[in-house]
Design an enzyme around this catalytic site. Structure first.
Site, mmCIF file in Angstrom:
data_model
loop_
_atom_site.group_PDB
_atom_site.id
_atom_site.type_symbol
_atom_site.label_atom_id
_atom_site.label_comp_id
_atom_site.label_asym_id
_atom_site.label_seq_id
_atom_site.Cartn_x
_atom_site.Cartn_y
_atom_site.Cartn_z
ATOM 1 N N GLU A 143 -19.049 23.800 -14.917
ATOM 2 C CA GLU A 143 -19.393 22.440 -15.365
ATOM 3 C C GLU A 143 -18.522 21.391 -14.671
ATOM 4 O OE1 GLU A 143 -20.841 22.660 -19.902
ATOM 5 O OE2 GLU A 143 -18.994 23.718 -19.502
ATOM 6 N N THR A 154 -39.717 27.983 -9.573
ATOM 7 C CA THR A 154 -40.056 26.630 -9.131
ATOM 8 C C THR A 154 -40.427 25.897 -10.420
ATOM 9 O OG1 THR A 154 -42.406 27.104 -8.817
ATOM 10 C CG2 THR A 154 -41.003 27.416 -6.895
ATOM 11 N N HIS A 155 -40.128 24.647 -10.497
ATOM 12 C CA HIS A 155 -40.346 23.856 -11.726
ATOM 13 C C HIS A 155 -39.648 24.492 -12.930
ATOM 14 C CE1 HIS A 155 -43.686 21.824 -9.556
ATOM 15 N NE2 HIS A 155 -43.863 23.034 -9.069
ATOM 16 N N GLN A 177 -7.585 -1.862 3.849
ATOM 17 C CA GLN A 177 -6.504 -1.092 3.215
ATOM 18 C C GLN A 177 -7.054 -0.245 2.051
ATOM 19 O OE1 GLN A 177 -2.422 -2.571 2.921
ATOM 20 N NE2 GLN A 177 -2.768 -2.815 0.745
ATOM 21 N N ASN A 184 -2.706 -2.456 13.081
ATOM 22 C CA ASN A 184 -4.160 -2.248 13.034
ATOM 23 C C ASN A 184 -4.606 -1.016 13.827
ATOM 24 O OD1 ASN A 184 -3.941 -4.588 11.663
ATOM 25 N ND2 ASN A 184 -5.046 -5.872 13.135
ATOM 26 N N LYS A 228 -18.053 31.096 -29.085
ATOM 27 C CA LYS A 228 -18.355 30.488 -27.773
ATOM 28 C C LYS A 228 -17.590 31.072 -26.593
ATOM 29 C CE LYS A 228 -20.771 27.578 -26.983
ATOM 30 N NZ LYS A 228 -20.578 26.124 -27.038
ATOM 31 N N SER A 272 -14.114 27.859 -27.531
ATOM 32 C CA SER A 272 -14.256 26.600 -28.264
ATOM 33 C C SER A 272 -13.156 26.532 -29.318
ATOM 34 C CB SER A 272 -15.637 26.559 -28.918
ATOM 35 O OG SER A 272 -15.603 25.748 -30.078
ATOM 36 N N SER A 318 0.830 -1.214 0.000
ATOM 37 C CA SER A 318 0.000 0.000 0.000
ATOM 38 C C SER A 318 0.861 1.260 0.000
ATOM 39 C CB SER A 318 -0.905 0.004 1.239
ATOM 40 O OG SER A 318 -0.128 -0.170 2.400
ATOM 41 N N ASN A 345 -17.533 29.470 -22.825
ATOM 42 C CA ASN A 345 -18.110 28.333 -22.100
ATOM 43 C C ASN A 345 -17.868 28.394 -20.589
ATOM 44 O OD1 ASN A 345 -19.025 27.155 -24.481
ATOM 45 N ND2 ASN A 345 -17.071 26.115 -24.826
ATOM 46 N N TYR A 383 -10.213 -6.411 12.210
ATOM 47 C CA TYR A 383 -9.485 -5.873 11.058
ATOM 48 C C TYR A 383 -9.401 -6.926 9.952
ATOM 49 C CZ TYR A 383 -5.940 -4.066 7.947
ATOM 50 O OH TYR A 383 -5.293 -3.635 6.819
HETATM 51 N N1 ARG Z 1 -1.699 -1.284 5.135
HETATM 52 C C1 ARG Z 1 -2.669 -1.658 6.110
HETATM 53 C C2 ARG Z 1 -3.938 -0.868 5.923
HETATM 54 O O1 ARG Z 1 -3.907 0.074 5.254
HETATM 55 C C3 ARG Z 1 -2.128 -1.391 7.465
HETATM 56 C C4 ARG Z 1 -2.656 -2.322 8.482
HETATM 57 C C5 ARG Z 1 -2.182 -3.674 8.145
HETATM 58 N N2 ARG Z 1 -2.455 -4.602 9.177
HETATM 59 C C6 ARG Z 1 -2.201 -5.893 9.000
HETATM 60 N N3 ARG Z 1 -2.470 -6.635 9.993
HETATM 61 N N4 ARG Z 1 -1.760 -6.361 7.889
HETATM 62 O O2 ARG Z 1 -4.972 -1.225 6.428
#
Ligand code: ARG
Length: 457
Positions: free
Chosen positions: A287, A152-153, A319, A107, A280, A274, A23, A282, A314
């Site tokens: 938007e 309205t509408h 993640q 965790n 144009k 444009s 991650s 815009n 967990y």
């Molecule tokens: N990269 C993990 C997350 O974003 C961190 C926690 C990971 N915990 C584990 N027991 N693998 O949630």
């Protein structure tokens, strides 16, 4: 990849699975918060005598040094931000770095990092929202005597002041601001100390850690702590509602700026041309504000779906909470910021507004109310005024062109002088209820708005 686990696993991680599992690409954004959490945790470890004073000082010094070295880190060597901090710290201060993770788990750490990060971003977003509210208030103050058709509408309905239109959005963004403040309170519970799920075997003073990290409270149940992502749902829900308001504002501007309306003129600095049509101009910025709204809805649904059905506590699915969170944070800041700037540049076309009000029949309710004051039941007054307007449409006349005879033919109660006296200003000031578009009520709204801003700055 360097890891903070491995004793139990006999084989080297499959290269593709390793990449899939990592991650670091996105959670490196939490680096600073992981270090802050590490410093507070280290102090708690010392407090409960797991490490000495000297060890504590060395670890904290190392963590602070590491914070400064962020730019030099070779992130791809690591699985996640937590491993990065622990292993880089160990490189800096030696084996002592390996004591950092005593009594904690990734965790409880990831939830702590996310909450710390979110608390900071909430502060930034509150500032942006407050600036937007201030600008809307200024615009309301400057447009008290300009009037526009209210719809309205999508049909011309009744006359309102432009200030009232701005203040309508003030209320919406004020609710967003207040929601964010409330969410801020709900985030304010420290996860650290929950361990993997069951709590820590060391007597870590969680209230002390909370104080060190600026949390008001500590969470009450370690299982809830590591499985909870309500704070992300709350926040994404805030972005959904705010983006919805911004999108409706953008839509109003787009419509009112169109050639057909021409009530609003977007400044050239916020318009695009444009590539083909030289004629144009815009409203791309508006938007895009409208168009980005779907992203916030998607991100909220993505987190809700990810969490739905996850067993306690967990699970690695969690993640996946970061990408939607980070993307919504970046984009909500982006669109609040640009809306405020863009808003300052729009101008109302007073002449076009007056012209459209003049040729409309938006005084109809005022006329019906006048008949009611003369003792006619509202339903009859409504019918007679409707007949009068149908007559005008048929004869291609405006209400003010009608002579005494034409009026009296429909009802003897119609009063030529009253109809002639109807002006936008008079029409709005005929509204009596609190919260209405009358100047008195608009002034009250302005005063309340100014008070809110003063209290919050
Ligand atoms: N990269 C993990 C997350 O974003 C961190 C926690 C990971 N915990 C584990 N027991 N693998 O949630």
């Amino acid at each position: 990849m360097k890891k903070v686990w491995g004793g139990r696993i006999k084989k080297a991680f499959d290269k593709d699975a390793e990449k899939f599992n990592a991650s670091i690409d996105f959670d490196k954004r939490l680096f600073k918060y992981d270090i802050l959490a590490g410093i507070a945790h280290t102090k708690a470890l010392f407090k409960t005598k797991i490490i000495t004073d000297e060890e504590k000082n060395k670890i904290i010094k190392g963590l602070k040094l590491l914070l400064k070295k962020e730019n030099g880190i070779d992130w791809k060597k690591y699985e996640d931000v937590h491993s990065t901090v622990e292993i880089e710290l160990t490189k800096l201060i030696g084996v002592l770095g390996k004591k950092l993770h005593t009594g904690r788990s990734r965790n409880d750490l990831i939830a702590t990092d996310e909450k710390l990060y979110l608390k900071d971003e909430v502060k930034n977003i509150k500032k942006l929202l407050l600036k937007l509210l201030k600008t809307i208030l200024e615009l309301a103050k400057n447009n008290k005597k300009i009037y526009m058709p209210g719809y309205t509408h999508m049909q011309q309905a009744q006359i309102i002041s432009v200030a009232h239109w701005f203040l309508c959005y003030f209320q919406k963004f004020k609710r967003d601001y207040e929601l964010l403040k409330f969410i801020d309170q709900r985030i304010d519970f420290l996860p650290l100390g929950a361990g993997a799920l069951a709590g820590s075997g060391f007597l870590l003073d969680r209230k002390y850690i909370a104080k060190e990290l600026g949390f008001k409270n500590i969470t009450e149940n370690s299982m809830d702590t590591v499985s909870d992502r309500d704070f992300i749902i709350d926040f994404l829900n805030f972005t959904v509602i705010t983006a919805n308001h911004l999108s409706r504002f953008a839509e109003d501007v787009i419509i009112l700026n169109s050639n057909e309306f021409s009530y609003i003129e977007i400044d050239d600095a916020f318009a695009t041309g444009s590539s083909l049509m030289p004629n144009k101009k815009n409203p791309d910025i508006a938007e895009l504000i409208r168009g980005k709204t779907g992203l916030f809805y998607g991100n909220l649904i993505s987190i809700l779906t990810m969490l739905k059905g996850l067993p306690m506590t967990y699970n690695k699915d969690m993640q996946e909470d970061k990408k939607p969170l980070f993307s919504s944070i970046d984009e909500i800041k982006n669109i609040i910021f640009i809306t405020e700037k863009f808003l300052r540049s729009i101008k109302f076309n007073k002449e076009k507004l007056l012209f459209n009000i003049d040729k409309s029949y938006m005084y109809a309710v005022d006329i019906a109310d006048f008949l009611v004051e003369k003792g006619i039941p509202f339903r009859d007054a409504h019918f007679l005024t409707g007949k009068l307007i149908a007559y005008c449409i048929e004869k291609k006349k405006s209400l003010k062109d009608l002579d005494e005879n034409e009026l009296k033919n429909i009802s003897k109660y119609f009063d030529k002088d009253f109809i002639k006296s109807l002006k936008p200003e008079k029409s709005v000031n005929l509204k009596k209820t609190s919260g209405s578009t009358s100047e008195k009520e608009v002034n009250l709204q302005i005063n309340n708005a100014a008070r809110l801003i003063k209290n919050e700055t």
